[in-house]
Design an enzyme around this catalytic site. Structure first.
Site, PDB file in Angstrom:
ATOM      1  N   LYS A 104       0.881  -1.063  -0.129  1.00  0.00           N
ATOM      2  CA  LYS A 104      -0.273   0.066  -0.062  1.00  0.00           C
ATOM      3  C   LYS A 104       1.092   1.362  -0.024  1.00  0.00           C
ATOM      4  O   LYS A 104       0.670   2.212  -0.718  1.00  0.00           O
ATOM      5  CB  LYS A 104      -0.988   0.145   1.337  1.00  0.00           C
ATOM      6  N   ASN A 105       1.693   1.385   1.030  1.00  0.00           N
ATOM      7  CA  ASN A 105       2.567   2.645   0.924  1.00  0.00           C
ATOM      8  C   ASN A 105       3.802   2.763  -0.095  1.00  0.00           C
ATOM      9  O   ASN A 105       4.340   3.866   0.001  1.00  0.00           O
ATOM     10  CB  ASN A 105       3.323   2.315   2.252  1.00  0.00           C
ATOM     11  N   CYS A 138      -5.201  12.715  11.926  1.00  0.00           N
ATOM     12  CA  CYS A 138      -6.013  11.628  12.115  1.00  0.00           C
ATOM     13  C   CYS A 138      -5.716  10.860  13.308  1.00  0.00           C
ATOM     14  O   CYS A 138      -5.222  11.620  14.137  1.00  0.00           O
ATOM     15  CB  CYS A 138      -5.389  10.444  11.080  1.00  0.00           C
TER      16      CYS A 138
HETATM   17  C1  EPZ Z   1       4.120   7.352   6.194  1.00  0.00           C
HETATM   18  O1  EPZ Z   1       3.163   8.207   6.443  1.00  0.00           O
HETATM   19  C2  EPZ Z   1       3.089   5.992   6.075  1.00  0.00           C
HETATM   20  N1  EPZ Z   1       1.911   6.365   5.048  1.00  0.00           N
HETATM   21  C3  EPZ Z   1       2.371   5.880   7.503  1.00  0.00           C
HETATM   22  O2  EPZ Z   1       1.951   4.352   7.249  1.00  0.00           O
HETATM   23  C4  EPZ Z   1       3.753   5.597   8.468  1.00  0.00           C
HETATM   24  O3  EPZ Z   1       3.402   5.423   9.624  1.00  0.00           O
HETATM   25  C5  EPZ Z   1       4.535   6.629   8.317  1.00  0.00           C
HETATM   26  O4  EPZ Z   1       5.055   7.018   6.922  1.00  0.00           O
HETATM   27  C6  EPZ Z   1       6.009   6.460   9.122  1.00  0.00           C
HETATM   28  O5  EPZ Z   1       6.654   5.294   8.569  1.00  0.00           O
HETATM   29  C7  EPZ Z   1       2.230   6.138   3.723  1.00  0.00           C
HETATM   30  O6  EPZ Z   1       3.121   5.852   3.306  1.00  0.00           O
HETATM   31  C8  EPZ Z   1       1.123   6.296   2.895  1.00  0.00           C
HETATM   32  P1  EPZ Z   1       5.854  10.723   7.863  1.00  0.00           P
HETATM   33  P2  EPZ Z   1       3.700  10.129   6.332  1.00  0.00           P
HETATM   34  O7  EPZ Z   1       5.670  12.117   7.223  1.00  0.00           O
HETATM   35  O8  EPZ Z   1       4.498   9.797   5.036  1.00  0.00           O
HETATM   36  C9  EPZ Z   1       5.949  14.566  10.952  1.00  0.00           C
HETATM   37  C10 EPZ Z   1      -0.101   3.149   7.564  1.00  0.00           C
HETATM   38  O9  EPZ Z   1      -0.490   2.707   8.835  1.00  0.00           O
HETATM   39  N2  EPZ Z   1       5.895  15.283   9.819  1.00  0.00           N
HETATM   40  O10 EPZ Z   1       7.503  10.245   7.945  1.00  0.00           O
HETATM   41  O11 EPZ Z   1       2.565  10.809   6.750  1.00  0.00           O
HETATM   42  C11 EPZ Z   1       4.550  13.797  11.083  1.00  0.00           C
HETATM   43  O12 EPZ Z   1       3.384  14.445  12.142  1.00  0.00           O
HETATM   44  C12 EPZ Z   1       0.389   4.594   7.806  1.00  0.00           C
HETATM   45  O13 EPZ Z   1      -0.011   2.582   6.657  1.00  0.00           O
HETATM   46  C13 EPZ Z   1       5.740  16.817  10.115  1.00  0.00           C
HETATM   47  O14 EPZ Z   1       5.660  17.283  11.121  1.00  0.00           O
HETATM   48  O15 EPZ Z   1       4.506   9.980   7.683  1.00  0.00           O
HETATM   49  C14 EPZ Z   1       5.271  12.525  11.840  1.00  0.00           C
HETATM   50  O16 EPZ Z   1       5.051  12.705  13.508  1.00  0.00           O
HETATM   51  C15 EPZ Z   1       0.193   5.300   8.878  1.00  0.00           C
HETATM   52  N3  EPZ Z   1       5.903  17.586   9.111  1.00  0.00           N
HETATM   53  C16 EPZ Z   1       6.221  12.451  11.561  1.00  0.00           C
HETATM   54  O17 EPZ Z   1       6.790  13.588  10.814  1.00  0.00           O
HETATM   55  C17 EPZ Z   1       5.639  17.145   7.818  1.00  0.00           C
HETATM   56  O18 EPZ Z   1       5.461  17.883   6.593  1.00  0.00           O
HETATM   57  C18 EPZ Z   1       6.693  11.339  10.326  1.00  0.00           C
HETATM   58  O19 EPZ Z   1       5.747  11.503   9.682  1.00  0.00           O
HETATM   59  C19 EPZ Z   1       5.697  15.749   7.360  1.00  0.00           C
HETATM   60  C20 EPZ Z   1       5.848  14.916   8.575  1.00  0.00           C
END
Ligand code: EPZ
Length: 429
Positions: free
Chosen positions: A30-31, A124
């Site tokens: 999916k990811n 979320c």
């Molecule tokens: C991806 O989400 C995955 N989703 C998530 O999987 C996964 O948990 C996550 O990466 C971490 O591995 C997909 O790939 C579709 P991040 P993403 O940007 O990209 C902060 C599942 O269950 N952040 O790495 O949204 C953020 O709030 C899902 O399949 C900012 O502050 O995660 C978080 O605390 C859930 N500003 C941290 O970084 C930004 O601009 C990591 O988020 C971007 C992120």
């Protein structure tokens, strides 16, 4: 496939304990497929994607690409994406609200249509999830954003020929979004440091490189892109889903009898397999035949686990709720610290409802193992919490009713069919 309506979420009736045996085949990731689908906006030509899982999130991304003007046909696990008319730079709130990953169309679409209006993704149940790293990086690459009324308006502005971006945190989404938005910046060199290195990003880089993108530094935290004029169409097969695989492996450690998990990439699962080995769980792997075979163990013989979730190659946050179930059955004290999402512990109260002994201190769950879990009415708050509660209910004594279960269809393909095949009975209503 029947449209899954997450609004009126269904219930799952589970009678435990059950034993999982036989083999389960892992679907496409999916990811990995979501950012790859968003990146198809970068070419006018036909793209054929194979090993595409049938999931609610893939359906949502399909809707979003169709909004932008793409024509998408599905034939079993194959997706054919074509462009027969001019792209439209506007994506409404409804689909974006359902799925955060949809925001990754923003950069590529702005490059193609020069002006965009895309809804801002919300938070979320995992906590606040801003997109500031995305917007700051895109600005450096010449995509200026203004936000108003819940939308981001993007337009192309001048940018330097040498662009350096350093991410404050190795965000998966921001890394994918910035790489996908840099590849078409003809004549420019973009260096992104502190990138995330998840296997899904490697998949995206392989996909873009096969379209003709010039990308260096794969599997490292520093990615350098040399922009090109255009990208061409291709046929590409998406990698297996390591989180789906990890979920079935943890299920096998708790209720398995020689459960074989097939079509996996062993390398992507190393951190989980090493951790299971360390606490005393035995399993068989075949790198040649890409499977893991695992059985339930006597939890009394296991060591406690102490986990810190971290960006890859650290322990994945997307397996944190599932591994909490295993920890809740190991005698003695285990700890699990969540370092990626501020509030990814919604499953804890539900596990405690089933008789687990877990308390939270800041971002750490302190788990005192119990002999068994008991069936109970519980509810899922998000995709991985739903998977964890399903595993817990399958190991528990008695009946559980899991409400809000439809979250699980966002990330687990053909769940009922796969569970049936390994002897697991569940009732959905
Ligand atoms: C991806 O989400 C995955 N989703 C998530 O999987 C996964 O948990 C996550 O990466 C971490 O591995 C997909 O790939 C579709 P991040 P993403 O940007 O990209 C902060 C599942 O269950 N952040 O790495 O949204 C953020 O709030 C899902 O399949 C900012 O502050 O995660 C978080 O605390 C859930 N500003 C941290 O970084 C930004 O601009 C990591 O988020 C971007 C992120």
């Amino acid at each position: 496939m029947n449209a899954i309506n997450l609004e009126s979420s269904g219930k799952l009736l589970v009678k435990g304990p059950q034993i999982a045996k036989g083999s389960v085949k892992i679907s496409g990731s999916k990811n990995a497929v979501l950012p790859i689908m968003a990146a198809t906006l970068l070419t006018k030509e036909k793209v054929i994607l194979r090993n595409v899982p049938e999931l609610a999130d893939v359906q949502t991304m399909t809707e979003i690409l169709e909004y932008s003007g793409k024509t998408i046909n599905r034939n079993d696990e194959i997706l054919i994406i074509e462009e027969n008319k001019e792209l439209v730079g506007e994506i409404p709130y409804e689909p974006v609200r359902k799925m955060r990953a949809s925001f990754n169309v923003y950069g590529p679409l702005t490059l193609r249509t020069k002006e965009t209006k895309v809804a801002l993704p919300g938070g979320c149940s995992l906590g606040v999830r801003p997109v500031n790293y995305h917007l700051e990086g895109l600005k450096k690459m010449g995509i200026e954003s203004t936000t108003e009324h819940g939308y981001v308006m993007g337009k192309i502005i001048d940018s330097k020929n040498e662009i350096n971006i350093s991410l404050p945190f190795p965000s998966v989404g921001a890394t994918e979004h910035l790489i996908s938005s840099a590849v078409l910046l003809e004549g420019k060199t973009i260096k992104i440091s502190n990138c995330a290195m998840e296997p899904e990003i490697t998949d995206l880089i392989d996909f873009l490189s096969k379209m003709g993108a010039q990308i260096e530094g794969k599997n490292t935290s520093i990615i350098t892109i040399h922009g090109v004029k255009e990208l061409h169409g291709l046929e590409y097969s998406v990698s297996p889903d390591r989180i789906e695989a990890g979920t079935y492996i943890i299920m096998g450690a708790i209720i398995g009898d020689n459960l074989k998990i097939e079509r996996v990439c062993i390398d992507d699962l190393r951190i989980l397999l090493n951790m299971l080995e360390e606490i005393g769980i035995e399993f068989e792997i075949s790198e040649k035949e890409n499977y893991v075979k695992i059985s339930k163990v006597d939890f009394k013989n296991l060591k406690n686990l102490n986990i810190d979730t971290a960006p890859y190659p650290g322990f994945p946050t997307d397996l944190q709720p599932q591994i909490s179930v295993l920890a809740s059955l190991i005698p003695g004290k285990s700890t699990i610290s969540e370092n990626i999402f501020s509030s990814r512990f919604n499953h804890i109260d539900e596990l405690n409802r089933m008789g687990a002994k877990i308390r939270l201190e800041d971002n750490t769950a302190i788990i005192d193992g119990v002999d068994y879990l008991s069936g109970a009415p519980i509810q899922a708050s998000d995709l991985r919490a739903a998977a964890a509660l399903l595993i817990a209910a399958l190991s528990a004594e008695g009946e559980s009713i899991i409400s809000n279960i439809d979250h699980i269809f966002r990330g687990y393909e053909k769940l009922k069919e796969k569970l049936d095949k390994i002897g697991i009975k569940i009732e959905y209503n």
